[in-house]
Design a protein around this motif. Structure first.
Motif, PDB file in Angstrom:
ATOM      1  N   GLY A  88       0.509   4.772   6.639  1.00 26.71           N
ATOM      2  CA  GLY A  88       1.472   4.531   7.695  1.00 26.71           C
ATOM      3  C   GLY A  88       2.850   4.222   7.164  1.00 26.71           C
ATOM      4  N   PHE A  89       3.539   3.345   7.907  1.00 28.73           N
ATOM      5  CA  PHE A  89       4.922   2.991   7.639  1.00 28.73           C
ATOM      6  C   PHE A  89       5.004   1.490   7.397  1.00 28.73           C
ATOM      7  CE2 PHE A  89       4.752   6.764  10.189  1.00 28.73           C
ATOM      8  CZ  PHE A  89       5.741   7.581   9.662  1.00 28.73           C
ATOM      9  N   TRP A  90       5.770   1.102   6.376  1.00 22.91           N
ATOM     10  CA  TRP A  90       5.952  -0.310   6.028  1.00 22.91           C
ATOM     11  C   TRP A  90       7.439  -0.627   6.033  1.00 22.91           C
ATOM     12  CZ3 TRP A  90       1.741   2.358   4.688  1.00 22.91           C
ATOM     13  CH2 TRP A  90       0.515   1.710   4.712  1.00 22.91           C
ATOM     14  N   PHE A  91       7.799  -1.720   6.704  1.00 20.12           N
ATOM     15  CA  PHE A  91       9.164  -2.228   6.761  1.00 20.12           C
ATOM     16  C   PHE A  91       9.153  -3.494   5.913  1.00 20.12           C
ATOM     17  CE2 PHE A  91       8.303   0.387  10.340  1.00 20.12           C
ATOM     18  CZ  PHE A  91       9.495   1.009  10.689  1.00 20.12           C
ATOM     19  N   LEU A  92       9.857  -3.457   4.782  1.00 25.69           N
ATOM     20  CA  LEU A  92       9.667  -4.476   3.749  1.00 25.69           C
ATOM     21  C   LEU A  92      10.964  -5.196   3.390  1.00 25.69           C
ATOM     22  CD1 LEU A  92       7.545  -2.087   1.524  1.00 25.69           C
ATOM     23  CD2 LEU A  92       6.643  -3.980   2.887  1.00 25.69           C
ATOM     24  N   VAL A  93      10.795  -6.401   2.865  1.00 28.47           N
ATOM     25  CA  VAL A  93      11.904  -7.158   2.290  1.00 28.47           C
ATOM     26  C   VAL A  93      11.594  -7.380   0.819  1.00 28.47           C
ATOM     27  CG1 VAL A  93      12.658  -8.275   4.423  1.00 28.47           C
ATOM     28  CG2 VAL A  93      10.873  -9.350   3.044  1.00 28.47           C
ATOM     29  N   ARG A  94      12.654  -7.414   0.020  1.00 27.99           N
ATOM     30  CA  ARG A  94      12.512  -7.660  -1.415  1.00 27.99           C
ATOM     31  C   ARG A  94      12.497  -9.161  -1.666  1.00 27.99           C
ATOM     32  NH1 ARG A  94      16.512  -3.281  -1.885  1.00 27.99           N
ATOM     33  NH2 ARG A  94      15.486  -1.528  -2.888  1.00 27.99           N
ATOM     34  N   GLY A  95      11.749  -9.552  -2.676  1.00 30.41           N
ATOM     35  CA  GLY A  95      11.801 -10.927  -3.140  1.00 30.41           C
ATOM     36  C   GLY A  95      12.673 -11.006  -4.372  1.00 30.41           C
TER      37      GLY A  95
ATOM     38  N   LEU B 169       0.458   1.594  11.322  1.00 33.81           N
ATOM     39  CA  LEU B 169      -0.559   2.475  10.742  1.00 33.81           C
ATOM     40  C   LEU B 169      -0.675   3.766  11.527  1.00 33.81           C
ATOM     41  CD1 LEU B 169      -3.351  -0.103   9.850  1.00 33.81           C
ATOM     42  CD2 LEU B 169      -1.557   0.832   8.381  1.00 33.81           C
ATOM     43  N   VAL B 170      -1.095   4.797  10.818  1.00 34.26           N
ATOM     44  CA  VAL B 170      -1.243   6.134  11.394  1.00 34.26           C
ATOM     45  C   VAL B 170      -2.661   6.603  11.115  1.00 34.26           C
ATOM     46  CG1 VAL B 170      -0.406   8.511  11.273  1.00 34.26           C
ATOM     47  CG2 VAL B 170       1.202   6.611  11.021  1.00 34.26           C
ATOM     48  N   ASP B 171      -3.306   7.182  12.122  1.00 34.17           N
ATOM     49  CA  ASP B 171      -4.674   7.681  11.922  1.00 34.17           C
ATOM     50  C   ASP B 171      -4.647   9.079  11.311  1.00 34.17           C
ATOM     51  OD1 ASP B 171      -4.217   9.534  13.994  1.00 34.17           O
ATOM     52  OD2 ASP B 171      -5.360   8.404  15.475  1.00 34.17           O
ATOM     53  N   ASP B 172      -5.816   9.636  11.057  1.00 38.59           N
ATOM     54  CA  ASP B 172      -5.924  10.950  10.399  1.00 38.59           C
ATOM     55  C   ASP B 172      -5.293  12.080  11.200  1.00 38.59           C
ATOM     56  OD1 ASP B 172      -7.214   9.803   8.251  1.00 38.59           O
ATOM     57  OD2 ASP B 172      -9.228  10.272   8.993  1.00 38.59           O
ATOM     58  N   ALA B 173      -5.181  11.899  12.518  1.00 42.43           N
ATOM     59  CA  ALA B 173      -4.587  12.935  13.364  1.00 42.43           C
ATOM     60  C   ALA B 173      -3.070  12.773  13.484  1.00 42.43           C
ATOM     61  CB  ALA B 173      -5.234  12.898  14.748  1.00 42.43           C
ATOM     62  N   GLY B 174      -2.505  11.777  12.796  1.00 40.05           N
ATOM     63  CA  GLY B 174      -1.056  11.573  12.850  1.00 40.05           C
ATOM     64  C   GLY B 174      -0.592  10.729  14.019  1.00 40.05           C
ATOM     65  N   ARG B 175      -1.544  10.089  14.720  1.00 42.25           N
ATOM     66  CA  ARG B 175      -1.184   9.217  15.845  1.00 42.25           C
ATOM     67  C   ARG B 175      -0.984   7.791  15.354  1.00 42.25           C
ATOM     68  NH1 ARG B 175      -5.695  12.130  17.969  1.00 42.25           N
ATOM     69  NH2 ARG B 175      -6.916  10.349  17.297  1.00 42.25           N
ATOM     70  N   ILE B 176      -0.031   7.108  15.927  1.00 40.11           N
ATOM     71  CA  ILE B 176       0.204   5.706  15.601  1.00 40.11           C
ATOM     72  C   ILE B 176      -0.890   4.884  16.252  1.00 40.11           C
ATOM     73  CG2 ILE B 176       1.757   3.762  15.982  1.00 40.11           C
ATOM     74  CD1 ILE B 176       4.059   5.760  15.650  1.00 40.11           C
TER      75      ILE B 176
ATOM     76  N   PHE C  30       6.173  -0.908  18.950  1.00 38.14           N
ATOM     77  CA  PHE C  30       7.272  -0.189  19.585  1.00 38.14           C
ATOM     78  C   PHE C  30       6.751   1.111  20.151  1.00 38.14           C
ATOM     79  CE2 PHE C  30       8.772  -2.535  15.863  1.00 38.14           C
ATOM     80  CZ  PHE C  30       9.419  -3.558  16.535  1.00 38.14           C
ATOM     81  N   ARG C  31       6.973   1.329  21.410  1.00 43.01           N
ATOM     82  CA  ARG C  31       6.439   2.500  22.089  1.00 43.01           C
ATOM     83  C   ARG C  31       7.402   3.680  22.062  1.00 43.01           C
ATOM     84  NH1 ARG C  31       1.781   3.159  21.574  1.00 43.01           N
ATOM     85  NH2 ARG C  31       0.703   1.228  21.511  1.00 43.01           N
ATOM     86  N   GLU C  32       8.522   3.553  21.329  1.00 43.81           N
ATOM     87  CA  GLU C  32       9.450   4.684  21.244  1.00 43.81           C
ATOM     88  C   GLU C  32       8.781   5.885  20.576  1.00 43.81           C
ATOM     89  OE1 GLU C  32      10.244   1.608  20.056  1.00 43.81           O
ATOM     90  OE2 GLU C  32      12.302   1.107  20.561  1.00 43.81           O
ATOM     91  N   SER C  33       7.821   5.614  19.716  1.00 45.21           N
ATOM     92  CA  SER C  33       7.161   6.675  18.963  1.00 45.21           C
ATOM     93  C   SER C  33       5.658   6.582  19.169  1.00 45.21           C
ATOM     94  CB  SER C  33       7.464   6.526  17.470  1.00 45.21           C
ATOM     95  OG  SER C  33       8.847   6.533  17.242  1.00 45.21           O
ATOM     96  N   SER C  34       5.035   7.711  19.419  1.00 42.30           N
ATOM     97  CA  SER C  34       3.581   7.703  19.566  1.00 42.30           C
ATOM     98  C   SER C  34       2.903   8.497  18.455  1.00 42.30           C
ATOM     99  CB  SER C  34       3.179   8.266  20.931  1.00 42.30           C
ATOM    100  OG  SER C  34       3.649   9.593  21.063  1.00 42.30           O
ATOM    101  N   SER C  35       3.702   9.152  17.616  1.00 39.99           N
ATOM    102  CA  SER C  35       3.125   9.909  16.513  1.00 39.99           C
ATOM    103  C   SER C  35       3.937   9.658  15.244  1.00 39.99           C
ATOM    104  CB  SER C  35       3.115  11.408  16.821  1.00 39.99           C
ATOM    105  OG  SER C  35       4.432  11.933  16.742  1.00 39.99           O
TER     106      SER C  35
END
Length: 184
Positions: free
Chosen positions: A130-137, A155-162, A169-174
């Motif tokens: 999936g996608f990770w939004f991270l901060v540095r230490g 996280l994203v499943d095998d079919a590319g769905r969130i 956030f519901r702006e994106s579903s895939s």
């Protein structure tokens, strides 16, 4: 003295060890239930707010896990938790230019071994994609990256769905829609 008595005694002890130490086959060893820790910190109402809070934004896959640090309260060394270190192989970077694998540190368990979640977020698992939004230490005190907050892993499943549970956030579903939103 007959040799039958020692053989009988050894046989009885061996039988006790096999039956007594094996345990009850009808019950599996129990894993302690996860303890949810309520943490205060920023909460975001939009994907744009989460993006603004992140030093690094990457797409990737968790490929390994290792034990991390033990963090205790200086005034009470019996209160604290352990962390886990997750190797995140980066397949795409949207912010921060990360290309090499990243090590993500995340809260994992109380000192007694009970697993923890933070505001409902479970620990990463090998295979998570999936996608990770991270901060540095900082390099000395905190040499790894960490999630911005509990909303910062999508996280994203095998079919590319969130995954619904990990999609604040519901702006994106895939995954394709999220990639497009992150490139803008």
């Amino acid at each position: 003295m007959s040799t039958a008595l020692p053989i009988l005694l050894v046989s009885a002890v061996a039988a006790f060890a096999v039956v007594g130490l094996r345990g009850d086959e009808t019950t599996a060893p129990s894993t302690p239930a996860a303890v949810d820790i309520a943490a205060t910190g920023p909460r975001f109402d939009s994907l744009d707010e989460l993006v603004a809070a992140a030093d690094l934004i990457v797409e990737g896959r968790i490929v390994a896990v290792d034990a991390g640090r033990v963090i205790t309260d200086p005034s009470d060394p019996t209160a604290g938790f352990s962390t886990a270190l997750f190797q995140l192989d980066v397949t795409r970077s949207f912010r921060g230019g990360a290309r090499a694998p990243l090590i993500v540190e995340q809260e994992a368990a109380l000192l007694d071994g009970a697993p923890i979640t933070v505001n409902g977020l479970t620990a990463n698992e090998v295979g998570d994609t999936g996608f990770w939004f991270l901060v540095r230490g900082s390099a000395d005190a905190f040499p790894y990256v960490a999630l911005v907050n509990e909303q910062a892993r999508i996280l994203v499943d095998d079919a590319g769905r969130i995954s619904g549970a990990d999609s604040p956030f519901r702006e994106s579903s895939s995954a394709d829609e999220l990639r497009s939103a992150l490139q803008e």
